[in-house]
Design a protein around this motif. Structure first.
Motif, PDB file in Angstrom:
ATOM      1  N   GLU A   1       0.817  -1.219   0.000  1.00  0.00           N
ATOM      2  CA  GLU A   1       0.000   0.000   0.000  1.00  0.00           C
ATOM      3  C   GLU A   1       0.850   1.268   0.000  1.00  0.00           C
ATOM      4  N   PHE A   2       2.155   1.148   0.226  1.00  0.00           N
ATOM      5  CA  PHE A   2       3.036   2.311   0.259  1.00  0.00           C
ATOM      6  C   PHE A   2       3.841   2.485  -1.028  1.00  0.00           C
ATOM      7  N   LEU A   3       3.760   1.525  -1.916  1.00  0.00           N
ATOM      8  CA  LEU A   3       4.478   1.615  -3.179  1.00  0.00           C
ATOM      9  C   LEU A   3       3.738   2.543  -4.137  1.00  0.00           C
TER      10      LEU A   3
ATOM     11  N   ASP B   1       2.010   8.595  -9.925  1.00  0.00           N
ATOM     12  CA  ASP B   1       1.908   9.245  -8.621  1.00  0.00           C
ATOM     13  C   ASP B   1       2.932  10.369  -8.454  1.00  0.00           C
ATOM     14  N   LEU B   2       4.036  10.282  -9.185  1.00  0.00           N
ATOM     15  CA  LEU B   2       5.129  11.244  -9.016  1.00  0.00           C
ATOM     16  C   LEU B   2       5.324  12.159 -10.221  1.00  0.00           C
TER      17      LEU B   2
ATOM     18  N   GLN C   1      12.123   1.533  -3.940  1.00  0.00           N
ATOM     19  CA  GLN C   1      13.315   0.901  -3.370  1.00  0.00           C
ATOM     20  C   GLN C   1      13.574   1.436  -1.960  1.00  0.00           C
ATOM     21  N   ALA C   2      13.349   2.722  -1.748  1.00  0.00           N
ATOM     22  CA  ALA C   2      13.507   3.303  -0.411  1.00  0.00           C
ATOM     23  C   ALA C   2      12.519   2.664   0.573  1.00  0.00           C
ATOM     24  N   ILE C   3      11.279   2.465   0.123  1.00  0.00           N
ATOM     25  CA  ILE C   3      10.269   1.812   0.970  1.00  0.00           C
ATOM     26  C   ILE C   3      10.738   0.406   1.352  1.00  0.00           C
TER      27      ILE C   3
ATOM     28  N   TRP D   1       6.377   9.655   2.170  1.00  0.00           N
ATOM     29  CA  TRP D   1       5.758  10.488   1.125  1.00  0.00           C
ATOM     30  C   TRP D   1       6.128  11.956   1.331  1.00  0.00           C
ATOM     31  N   GLN D   2       5.968  12.454   2.561  1.00  0.00           N
ATOM     32  CA  GLN D   2       6.282  13.851   2.840  1.00  0.00           C
ATOM     33  C   GLN D   2       7.784  14.119   2.741  1.00  0.00           C
TER      34      GLN D   2
END
Length: 91
Positions: free
Chosen positions: A9-11, A16-17, A33-35, A59-60
């Motif tokens: 759910e965080f990918l 989105d970007l 990759q950071a997630i 995200w922020q």
């Protein structure tokens, strides 16, 4: 517990970007990759709420940052993730 949290759910997708990054595909790859790095770096017995908070705040911290497309390799992303986790745990 870490295994109870799904990172799916965080990918993000390039869409989105796209508002912030010309190369939104690279931005999405680096963000995802950071997630994954954050998830792998936290302790196995991390409190679920703590992990959720870490993942939600990426995200922020990173989505609109131009640095997202400037990571040179996986090691730089890992370093960013380590610094991020350390900074968040101090807050």
């Amino acid at each position: 517990m870490k295994e109870s949290i799904s990172i799916q759910e965080f990918l993000v997708s390039p869409n989105d970007l796209a508002d912030w990054h010309v190369d939104s595909e690279l931005a999405a790859d680096n963000y995802n990759q950071a997630i994954h790095c954050i998830y792998q770096l936290v302790d196995e017995d991390v409190d679920g709420d703590v992990l959720l908070g870490l993942l939600e705040q990426v995200w922020q911290a990173l989505a609109a940052d131009e640095y997202l497309t400037e990571f040179e390799d996986e090691n730089e992303i890992i370093f960013w993730a380590e610094q991020y986790i350390e900074t968040q745990s101090e807050a």
